[in-house]
Write a protein that holds these residues in place. Sequence first.
Motif, PDB file in Angstrom:
ATOM      1  N   UNK A   1      56.850 -42.146 -90.385  1.00  0.00           N
ATOM      2  CA  UNK A   1      57.725 -42.083 -91.537  1.00  0.00           C
ATOM      3  C   UNK A   1      58.538 -43.332 -91.772  1.00  0.00           C
ATOM      4  N   UNK A   2      58.110 -44.468 -91.153  1.00  0.00           N
ATOM      5  CA  UNK A   2      58.848 -45.720 -91.288  1.00  0.00           C
ATOM      6  C   UNK A   2      58.413 -46.542 -92.496  1.00  0.00           C
ATOM      7  N   UNK A   3      57.434 -46.060 -93.252  1.00  0.00           N
ATOM      8  CA  UNK A   3      56.959 -46.813 -94.407  1.00  0.00           C
ATOM      9  C   UNK A   3      55.921 -47.838 -94.023  1.00  0.00           C
TER      10      UNK A   3
ATOM     11  N   UNK B   1      59.530 -53.777 -86.681  1.00  0.00           N
ATOM     12  CA  UNK B   1      59.378 -52.332 -86.863  1.00  0.00           C
ATOM     13  C   UNK B   1      59.939 -51.610 -85.642  1.00  0.00           C
ATOM     14  N   UNK B   2      60.683 -50.550 -85.885  1.00  0.00           N
ATOM     15  CA  UNK B   2      61.308 -49.809 -84.794  1.00  0.00           C
ATOM     16  C   UNK B   2      60.596 -48.504 -84.479  1.00  0.00           C
ATOM     17  N   UNK B   3      59.409 -48.281 -85.041  1.00  0.00           N
ATOM     18  CA  UNK B   3      58.684 -47.047 -84.704  1.00  0.00           C
ATOM     19  C   UNK B   3      58.217 -47.120 -83.254  1.00  0.00           C
TER      20      UNK B   3
ATOM     21  N   UNK C   1      55.387 -46.618 -81.803  1.00  0.00           N
ATOM     22  CA  UNK C   1      54.080 -47.207 -81.530  1.00  0.00           C
ATOM     23  C   UNK C   1      54.127 -48.734 -81.540  1.00  0.00           C
ATOM     24  N   UNK C   2      54.896 -49.307 -82.455  1.00  0.00           N
ATOM     25  CA  UNK C   2      55.024 -50.758 -82.469  1.00  0.00           C
ATOM     26  C   UNK C   2      55.912 -51.251 -81.340  1.00  0.00           C
ATOM     27  N   UNK C   3      56.845 -50.437 -80.892  1.00  0.00           N
ATOM     28  CA  UNK C   3      57.636 -50.828 -79.733  1.00  0.00           C
ATOM     29  C   UNK C   3      56.778 -50.867 -78.479  1.00  0.00           C
ATOM     30  N   UNK C   4      55.694 -50.114 -78.459  1.00  0.00           N
ATOM     31  CA  UNK C   4      54.806 -50.098 -77.294  1.00  0.00           C
ATOM     32  C   UNK C   4      53.791 -51.227 -77.364  1.00  0.00           C
TER      33      UNK C   4
END
Length: 470
Positions: free
Chosen positions: A182-184, A192-194, A196-199
Amino acid sequence: MSANADTAEKLTKAYIELQDMIAKPADVQTTKDPKDLKKVSRTSPRKRKLSSQYCYGDEEKVILPNANVLACSSGAPRGLFNLGATCYMSVILQAMICNPMMRNYFLTGRHDVTECTIENCVACSMAALFGEMLASDRVEGYGPVELLYKSWRNDEELEGVKQQDAHQYFQSFLNQLHLSSGKGSPKASKDCTCFYHQIFAGKLQSTVLCLTCRNVSETEDPIIDLSLDIRHQAKKRKMDSNAKANPDSPLELETCLKNFTASEKLGADAYKCRSDICRDTHQRARKHLTIKRLPPTMCITFKRYEKTHEKKEPIKLDTKVAFPLQLDMTPYTTRNFQRVRTYQQAQKQNQQRGNAADAAGEPPQQPPFDPYRTPLSARSLGWYDLAAVIVHIGATINTGHYICYCRRGDRWLKFDDNKVTLAGEKEVLAANPYLLFYVVRNLKEGPNGKEGVKEEEEEVERVESSGSDD
């Protein structure tokens, strides 16, 4: 009937057919005793902790709860049925399943499928997949029909029963997971702070030095993988005298990384300097790439496919690449590059001071901090353990077959669609990789926590201050 409606009807029909196919009983295809395979999941790797070097935002709230292995992941390793040239998807999913942070994120229900309202949400399907693969006592293969169906709906390029590129699917799949958060659009923000991107996401820094005015410009770009060249490296090896003496020796992963972060000359037509001296004119320059931020999971891919004028399809490069079970990424980081540059400058200045001190009969200066002797606190930040190896078997990108090796605990497993076998380290290291997944060994900031890094940073600051005193 419109094209979209026709496509939706075809996908729905294919979805039903795939469900019927998976519903049929199938033989368990394993070459080892399932009891032996079950033992694999009970071996827990060391707990992983957090370092601010890797992520941003509220990473402590997101990653730390998902950085150790859960007892509920006690199911036997399971393969994935080939749903019609879907081995490219199977190997990426197996790599995701063996990732400790992804695994625990979904097994703890952090993606609430009961509250999710996103259409064709792949994260909901991933939650179901993790439950089937790791929280079940079943040992036969599993068919990720729903996940395949949603991947087709979300990315038209993946639609249809045809071979796809596993690297391309990884990029598309990560984008789909991002949209499910839901982060667009992922292109809307570089940070990006979602989850999956933090991983999987890191940051690359490009440093360009103008050779006319010595102006330095720096730019940062997000990355989700490192794409390494092997064609030019293979040509260089042929000219190397040591390589000629042993032509069967493989290309080293570390050599590819050194080449990726090595400086390169830019012609005047390739760079425009915007300094006050050059005033927006084309100048010769030197470019240098370094890794600004390391991701907790490092995906490395090799450029094995090359387009030529003679053939329509890209040709495959079968250059053998050797890779380690443990990888130190510290030498390729921006921080290390800055420390090396500071050390070299301080060393030069100390030499000049030493010559002056000798002439005056004064005692020698204290030697500068040596970044080439990497301290343990810095080494622990950059060390990665191999988690998954994806191999492509075949002559072209549109043909062949994908298999993968994944580490679970202290053992390695080979996944060939729904076939699961135990594999030794020797077999894993003998594979010729297309993609490698490394997971950071220790997410803690050095062996002494934040204090360990603080001491090191104070030492670097001391050297920088001493080097600037003139």
